[in-house]
Enzyme design. Sequence first.
Site, PDB file in Angstrom:
ATOM      1  N   ASP B  11     -11.278  -3.775 -41.725  1.00 32.77           N
ATOM      2  CA  ASP B  11     -12.125  -4.763 -41.058  1.00 32.77           C
ATOM      3  C   ASP B  11     -13.322  -4.041 -40.460  1.00 32.77           C
ATOM      4  O   ASP B  11     -13.165  -3.074 -39.704  1.00 32.77           O
ATOM      5  CB  ASP B  11     -11.358  -5.459 -39.932  1.00 32.77           C
ATOM      6  N   ASP B 130      -7.221 -18.737 -47.732  1.00 33.69           N
ATOM      7  CA  ASP B 130      -6.406 -18.618 -46.518  1.00 33.69           C
ATOM      8  C   ASP B 130      -5.573 -19.884 -46.415  1.00 33.69           C
ATOM      9  O   ASP B 130      -6.136 -20.982 -46.373  1.00 33.69           O
ATOM     10  CB  ASP B 130      -7.298 -18.505 -45.272  1.00 33.69           C
TER      11      ASP B 130
END
Lengths: 213, 260
Positions: B11, B130
């Site tokens: 990330d 997602d």
Amino acid sequence: MIAIVDAGLGNLRSVAKALEATGTLQPVRVTSDPQVVRDADRVVVPGQGAFGDCASALGPEAPLGRAISDGIQGGKPYLGICLGLQVLFESSEESPGHPGLGIYRGHVRRLPSGTRDENDRRIKVPHIGWSRVAVRGTHPVLDVPTADNWFYFVHSFHAQPADESLIAAVSAFGSLPVTAAVARDNVVAVQYHPEKSQAAGLELLRQFVAWRC
Amino acid sequence: MSVRRIIPCLDVKDGRVVKGVQFVELRDAGDPVEQAAAYDAAGADELCFLDITASHERRDTMYDVIARTAEQVFMPLTVGGGVRSVDDVRRLLLAGADKVAINTSAVEDPSLITQAAGRFGSQAIVVAVDARHTRVGADVGWEVYIHGGRTATGLDAVGWAARVAKAGAGELLVTSMDRDGTRAGYDLGLTRAIADRVDIPVIASGGVGTLEHLREGLVDGHADAVLAASIFHFGTFSIRDAKIYLQEMGVPVRPPPGMP
């Protein structure tokens, strides 16, 4: 000078950086200028994307395509990567009506979808991932130390040369053998991506920049 | 045929790794380029950068990160987060990404998938899905979420996956929001339902806590690749540990450097 042919597609930057990382003293130039291709000592044609776009830029009628063909006929070392392999042939099922360079007889076919492996899992297209490559006989550019003979593939199409002796390396897609590399005289071309294949890929590129064919 | 892939994910926020590896040999634990190089040396099969930069103005830092990574690291690189347009895809690919993951924008405008795939090839376009477990009456399923998991879409994840595959996506990154961060393992039902429905490769994501979870995702979940963040970040396991474990369990993987 090593010319990397820019046909307006693909990740040319990775190819240029990987060639530079071989430590070669030969300048590496990304170009779409046919004259630069004619002046180059070695020519690299990379490419991802669509065969039709590649063939439009590099086809037999395009100035860039003619410069590449003349170089090949004249004995200049040529490295094709992915579409740079496929465009050597006459046509592709991906883009009917867009002729390739036609240096060799044969066509580019779609990998079959909907097939299953021995565990009844779907075999996925695009074919993405690392495969072992089996070189037929020996080749000064394609042979890398056996333990490292893993290369990264990303493709939905594969070349089927009319003359099978052109096939210099194979890999497997399910039970289907696919053309992993073709080679003849001063031409070597790979379906996989040496610029994305870590140590093995850099070794192959190192061998290409030093190749006396 | 290709073997299964292990993909560590970093990330990145404002050009710095916020959830990354704790390799002791790193000089600067927040530098994404240095972390990418460490994963490269460890024999990761691909690398994923997820840009979680909040402000649009600071997104340019990501192009610089990708360009610097692509100069040193010769492995496949997927970049996702905040991709809104064909032009965003083009800029990321030109900077050195091989694949670009699209999530929210693909739901808002599915034609973006077709446009981007037509221009750059399906192999460059990953759709990130997602999904969260849901129950409507007796029907159990999964619903697609966007905006980093904040917005429910009403879309059935399996149907959506089939639709984006048809639209031209080359790969799917399937994240279970229920499992993400739990270390309880992938949602194997979700992963398998999608992997069995589409002809394109599926990357499982969300929930890995052990090496056995990687095996489950690949074998029981039918995933072609597994993405993991925290098990590698915190040094619990190395890429090498994962490869050796999977090899021992009979899962086909590329051996780690120096191993047959």
